[in-house]
Design an enzyme around this catalytic site. Sequence first.
Site, PDB file in Angstrom:
ATOM      1  N   MET A  29       0.719  -1.329   0.012  1.00  0.00           N
ATOM      2  CA  MET A  29       0.082   0.082   0.057  1.00  0.00           C
ATOM      3  C   MET A  29       0.760   1.162   0.100  1.00  0.00           C
ATOM      4  SD  MET A  29      -3.275  -0.885   2.132  1.00  0.00           S
ATOM      5  CE  MET A  29      -2.790  -0.822   3.619  1.00  0.00           C
TER       6      MET A  29
ATOM      7  N   HIS B  56       9.792  -3.247   3.456  1.00  0.00           N
ATOM      8  CA  HIS B  56       9.459  -3.631   2.133  1.00  0.00           C
ATOM      9  C   HIS B  56      10.595  -3.892   1.273  1.00  0.00           C
ATOM     10  CE1 HIS B  56       5.731  -1.071   3.387  1.00  0.00           C
ATOM     11  NE2 HIS B  56       5.416  -2.157   2.978  1.00  0.00           N
TER      12      HIS B  56
ATOM     13  N   GLN C 286      -3.029 -12.183   8.312  1.00  0.00           N
ATOM     14  CA  GLN C 286      -3.221 -11.861   6.711  1.00  0.00           C
ATOM     15  C   GLN C 286      -2.424 -13.073   6.018  1.00  0.00           C
ATOM     16  OE1 GLN C 286      -2.940  -7.971   4.604  1.00  0.00           O
ATOM     17  NE2 GLN C 286      -0.920  -8.437   4.118  1.00  0.00           N
TER      18      GLN C 286
ATOM     19  N   SER D  22       6.796  -0.733  10.042  1.00  0.00           N
ATOM     20  CA  SER D  22       5.362  -0.765   9.457  1.00  0.00           C
ATOM     21  C   SER D  22       4.863   0.677   9.107  1.00  0.00           C
ATOM     22  CB  SER D  22       4.388  -0.885  10.715  1.00  0.00           C
ATOM     23  OG  SER D  22       3.090  -0.299  10.434  1.00  0.00           O
TER      24      SER D  22
ATOM     25  N   ARG E 223       2.654   2.520   9.592  1.00  0.00           N
ATOM     26  CA  ARG E 223       1.853   3.136  10.579  1.00  0.00           C
ATOM     27  C   ARG E 223       2.836   3.674  11.710  1.00  0.00           C
ATOM     28  NH1 ARG E 223      -2.290  -0.607   8.648  1.00  0.00           N
ATOM     29  NH2 ARG E 223      -4.158   0.486   8.343  1.00  0.00           N
TER      30      ARG E 223
HETATM   31  O1  PAF Z   1      -0.182  -5.838   3.749  1.00  0.00           O
HETATM   32  C1  PAF Z   1      -0.607  -4.890   2.830  1.00  0.00           C
HETATM   33  O2  PAF Z   1       0.045  -3.965   2.699  1.00  0.00           O
HETATM   34  C2  PAF Z   1      -2.095  -5.019   2.293  1.00  0.00           C
HETATM   35  O3  PAF Z   1      -2.769  -5.657   3.316  1.00  0.00           O
HETATM   36  C3  PAF Z   1      -1.852  -5.598   0.888  1.00  0.00           C
HETATM   37  C4  PAF Z   1      -1.480  -7.124   1.138  1.00  0.00           C
HETATM   38  C5  PAF Z   1      -1.005  -4.898   0.106  1.00  0.00           C
HETATM   39  C6  PAF Z   1      -3.240  -5.695   0.373  1.00  0.00           C
HETATM   40  O4  PAF Z   1      -3.824  -4.430   0.195  1.00  0.00           O
END
Ligand code: PAF
Length: 281
Positions: free
Chosen positions: A27, A34, A154, A186, A188
């Site tokens: 996102m 990342h 998730q 994160s 956030r």
């Molecule tokens: O983990 C995330 O950033 C989101 O939940 C994802 C997997 C990109 C789906 O929008």
Amino acid sequence: MQIYYNIASYRQWRQTVRGRVVFVPTMGALHAGHASLVTLARQMAGADGFVVVSIFINPLQFGAGEDFSRYPRTLAADQELLASHSTDALLVPDAPDMYPNGEAEIRIVPGPMAETLEGADRPGHFAGVCTVVAKFLNIVAPTHLILGQKDFQQHVILARMIEQLNFSINLVVAPTMRETDGLAMSSRNRYLTTEERRRAPVIYRTLCWAVREAQRKPLDAAQLTENIRQRIEAADLKTRYAVICNPHTFAAVNGNIGRHDVILIAAQLGTTRLIDNMQIE
Ligand code: PAF
């Protein structure tokens, strides 16, 4: 790095590509966590394969009153980070391209394991995640998908979706990246004030402490959970949940903790919701 701002132009490129395509959905508001996923993607793709990253702040996975409107949007910096980590293609579709009718008429609604923990706190969240990830898997057409371990529930739910909806994709779960004081990276974390940032690592410290305790001697899950909660709250964070559970079903452990169990924590620090986890083993 090629950047595709819509699904149709990405698909044109995808048709020209054969072999491994390793996909990292995000996102945006990218950070070193990342970057580690993209580095892993590059290694897995090799010199002949392709690394594809998507950036899309998926409205469907945010509930009313959540942080959709203030979620950090840092596209220029994100592009730089991805280009410097040898990404081949970046897909940045907009909401009308992803949800042409304004909202998703067809959704993938996971079962009861998505209604507990994060799902209980954030109703509809995992239906939003499953729907957007299923769409991206169809659009991106990857051979491999990389997800982070930090969002434990998730990746378990998405693994189940991939298996049960027969997506022909290999899922790889990459370890959580941490700041030097242990705080899980994160997007956030940017919301935290200096004073909150100082208190945030209590979650990591508590997880380490609890895992050590559980490894040292047979422990009752309810007792350890209560101790975890007390430690988090002593730092003035509000525990949303702290559970020791089966990593496949999320059923809370009753009695003695086993070495495959996982500790999942979500806590509120000011206006920021933080999650983290650790497996006992
Ligand atoms: O983990 C995330 O950033 C989101 O939940 C994802 C997997 C990109 C789906 O929008």
